[in-house]
Design an enzyme around this catalytic site. Structure first.
Site, short mmCIF file in Angstrom:
data_model
loop_
_atom_site.label_atom_id
_atom_site.label_comp_id
_atom_site.label_asym_id
_atom_site.label_seq_id
_atom_site.Cartn_x
_atom_site.Cartn_y
_atom_site.Cartn_z
CG PHE A 164 -15.60 -9.70 -5.32
CD1 PHE A 164 -15.19 -8.61 -6.08
CD2 PHE A 164 -14.74 -10.19 -4.37
CE1 PHE A 164 -13.95 -8.03 -5.88
CE2 PHE A 164 -13.50 -9.62 -4.15
CZ PHE A 164 -13.10 -8.53 -4.93
CG LEU A 165 -21.36 -12.79 -7.93
CD1 LEU A 165 -22.61 -12.48 -8.76
CD2 LEU A 165 -21.79 -13.43 -6.59
CG PHE A 206 -11.35 1.36 -0.59
CD1 PHE A 206 -12.08 0.53 0.25
CD2 PHE A 206 -11.35 2.73 -0.33
CE1 PHE A 206 -12.81 1.06 1.31
CE2 PHE A 206 -12.08 3.26 0.72
CZ PHE A 206 -12.81 2.42 1.55
CB CYS A 229 -7.22 -7.36 2.77
SG CYS A 229 -5.89 -6.18 2.50
CB VAL A 268 -0.96 0.01 1.22
CG1 VAL A 268 -1.54 1.39 1.46
CG2 VAL A 268 -2.09 -0.98 0.97
P1 NAD Z 1 3.19 -4.58 4.03
O1 NAD Z 1 3.54 -5.57 5.07
O2 NAD Z 1 3.43 -4.90 2.60
O3 NAD Z 1 3.96 -3.20 4.32
C1 NAD Z 1 4.10 -2.62 5.57
C2 NAD Z 1 5.48 -1.95 5.63
O4 NAD Z 1 5.55 -1.14 6.80
C3 NAD Z 1 6.64 -2.92 5.70
O5 NAD Z 1 7.55 -2.66 4.65
C4 NAD Z 1 7.28 -2.63 7.08
O6 NAD Z 1 8.68 -2.80 7.08
C5 NAD Z 1 6.89 -1.18 7.28
N1 NAD Z 1 6.90 -0.70 8.69
C6 NAD Z 1 6.38 -1.29 9.79
N2 NAD Z 1 6.59 -0.51 10.88
C7 NAD Z 1 7.26 0.59 10.45
C8 NAD Z 1 7.75 1.76 11.10
N3 NAD Z 1 7.60 1.95 12.41
N4 NAD Z 1 8.41 2.67 10.36
C9 NAD Z 1 8.56 2.51 9.04
N5 NAD Z 1 8.10 1.42 8.36
C10 NAD Z 1 7.46 0.47 9.07
O7 NAD Z 1 1.66 -4.22 4.27
P2 NAD Z 1 0.57 -3.75 3.18
O8 NAD Z 1 0.04 -4.92 2.45
O9 NAD Z 1 1.12 -2.60 2.43
O10 NAD Z 1 -0.60 -3.25 4.15
C11 NAD Z 1 -0.48 -2.07 4.91
C12 NAD Z 1 -1.84 -1.71 5.47
O11 NAD Z 1 -2.74 -1.41 4.39
C13 NAD Z 1 -2.52 -2.82 6.26
O12 NAD Z 1 -3.25 -2.25 7.31
C14 NAD Z 1 -3.46 -3.45 5.25
O13 NAD Z 1 -4.57 -4.07 5.87
C15 NAD Z 1 -3.90 -2.25 4.47
N6 NAD Z 1 -4.33 -2.53 3.10
C16 NAD Z 1 -3.65 -3.44 2.34
C17 NAD Z 1 -4.06 -3.69 1.02
C18 NAD Z 1 -3.32 -4.69 0.18
O14 NAD Z 1 -3.84 -5.07 -0.87
N7 NAD Z 1 -2.14 -5.14 0.56
C19 NAD Z 1 -5.15 -3.01 0.49
C20 NAD Z 1 -5.81 -2.07 1.29
C21 NAD Z 1 -5.39 -1.84 2.59
#
Ligand code: NAD
Length: 437
Positions: free
Chosen positions: A252-253, A152, A263, A11
């Site tokens: 989504f079907l 999203f 997620c 994200v």
């Molecule tokens: P991810 O694990 O790919 O990335 C998180 C990053 O944050 C990692 O690189 C980690 O090293 C870094 N991090 C953690 N603590 C830190 C700190 N104190 N300082 C700096 N960096 C730090 O996670 P993601 O998939 O990108 O998801 C992130 C959030 O977004 C989650 O809450 C997830 O639910 C939400 N989200 C994800 C998606 C998806 O498709 N992946 C879609 C919508 C929302």
């Protein structure tokens, strides 16, 4: 505007690169030094189509930077986005807010001048209040607003989703916070993306409600698929027949092995826990989560059945390991629920995935990783499609048949017409569709 993105994962990195592409000056901060080093060298730490190009062009134009130094980038930012992980807390399924709270403390220490702190991570209702309290506790002098702005985007189509979103949800009642967010997203609403302003708690809940609804839709059609198998109906036509109704919609079907990914499983669980604590009973979402877990754990039985009841000494070839195509993300992938039971039942497993093998390797000990789909199928008693990568949609079945021990395809994604496989001399098993053998 000067933006700081904390967390350079699926994200944070995509959002940061897209904001830079809109003309903002963005600093992506991550505490994973390898990640920042690799980004600095122009190497993407994750696979997301098109990401390398957009990162390279914005780095070249000096609008996108990568650093481990959170303090310096926060001090100079107009808005600081928190995009760190919120995984399931071990044992109880609550969202683990350790990384969010830690980021809030670090931000507090570095604030300088009015700053908007934006939660992009998916966080339970009330987390914005907690972040505000943490910052007040650390820095009573700080001038800031905490805003919820859930993301999203879908992995695999993340850049397009970010640039052309169905909607942007912003939760704040702070006028200065609202003004900054309007400016941040101005390039997008010029594209007519609806910008929905609401209060912070509502915005936090919108994200969970959206994911729970989508998970429900998938689970609904999966149950319909089970019924189709019992009564001799075709779930794909059922999905089309209901999806053409505008009130339902076709997305989504798609019946399959059960939802996975970073997620839906964790967010449905976290929503259930939030509701329990609030004294509200989310029976539909609880059922969805339970049904999905048991579905994933039963997928191996389908392979066992297709092979006549025993896997002893058999070789199974698995195509697709990631939780969906066009990503390298292995979090909660159905392959992780399928493969270990196959191995435990005595099978040797070979597997191939176009992008996921590096992350899959440590998660799937004992699996032989193949160099392509045909290498994977070589010597196999059954070929199993788990993830519907494009490159699996037009396999050369004459060739596959010539390298397999026997022509058996178990297709958990319904990507082939049964008649086509039958014509190639395959025994073909799919989900919720009539068998031809
Ligand atoms: P991810 O694990 O790919 O990335 C998180 C990053 O944050 C990692 O690189 C980690 O090293 C870094 N991090 C953690 N603590 C830190 C700190 N104190 N300082 C700096 N960096 C730090 O996670 P993601 O998939 O990108 O998801 C992130 C959030 O977004 C989650 O809450 C997830 O639910 C939400 N989200 C994800 C998606 C998806 O498709 N992946 C879609 C919508 C929302």
């Amino acid at each position: 505007m000067r933006l700081t993105m904390i967390g350079a994962g699926y994200v944070g990195l995509v959002s940061g690169a897209c904001f830079a592409d809109f003309g903002h000056v963005v600093t992506c901060v991550d505490n994973n030094e390898d990640r920042i080093r690799s980004l600095g060298a122009g190497k993407m730490p994750i696979y997301e189509p098109g990401l390398d190009r957009i990162v390279a062009s914005n780095v070249a134009e000096d609008r996108l930077r990568f650093t481990t130094d959170l303090a310096a980038s926060v001090a100079s930012a107009d808005a600081v986005f928190i995009a760190v992980g919120t995984p399931s807390r071990r044992g109880d399924g609550h969202a683990d807010l350790t990384y969010v709270h830690a980021a809030a403390r670090l931000i507090a220490a570095a604030l300088d001048g009015f700053t908007v702190i934006v939660t992009k991570s998916t966080v339970p209702v009330g987390t914005g209040d907690q972040i505000e309290a943490i910052i007040r506790e650390e820095r009573s002098d700080a001038d800031f607003a905490v805003v919820s702005n859930p993301e999203f985007l879908r992995e695999g189509a993340a850049i397009d989703d970010f640039k052309r979103p169905n909607r942007i949800v912003v939760g704040t009642t702070d006028p200065r916070g609202r003004e900054v967010m309007q400016e941040v997203y101005r390039p997008l609403y010029l594209n007519q993306a609806p910008l929905l302003f609401t209060d912070r708690r509502t915005a936090e809940l919108v994200k969970y409600a959206a994911n729970a609804f989508l998970a429900t839709k998938i689970t609904f059609i999966n149950e319909m698929a089970d019924l189709c198998e019992k009564v001799g109906a075709d779930v794909q036509d059922v999905a089309r027949g209901i999806g053409l109704d505008n009130r339902i919609g076709p997305k989504f079907l798609h019946a399959g092995p059960g939802f996975g990914g970073s997620c839906f499983p964790k967010d449905t669980l976290a929503l259930i826990r939030t509701a329990e604590e609030a004294g509200a009973d989310l029976r539909i979402v609880s059922a969805v989560s339970d049904i999905n877990e048991s579905r994933k754990s039963r997928m191996a039985d389908r392979v066992v059945d297709a092979l006549g009841g025993s896997l002893e000494g058999r070789t199974i070839a698995v195509l697709g390991l990631t939780f969906k195509p066009n990503t390298d993300d292995m979090r909660e992938a159905p392959s992780l629920s399928l493969i270990p039971p196959l191995q435990a039942a005595g099978a040797s497993v070979r597997a191939y995935d176009p992008q996921g093998m590096e992350f899959a390797r440590p998660l799937l000990p004992g699996v032989t990783l193949a160099k392509d789909a045909y290498d994977c199928a070589t010597g196999a008693d059954a070929l199993v499609i788990v993830t519907e990568w494009e490159s699996f949609r037009a396999l050369d079945f004459a060739r596959i048949k010539s390298v397999m021990k026997q022509p058996l395809l178990v297709d958990f994604r319904n990507i082939y017409p049964p008649s086509e496989l039958h014509a190639h001399g395959f025994t073909y098993r799919s989900v919720g569709r009539p068998r031809l053998d």
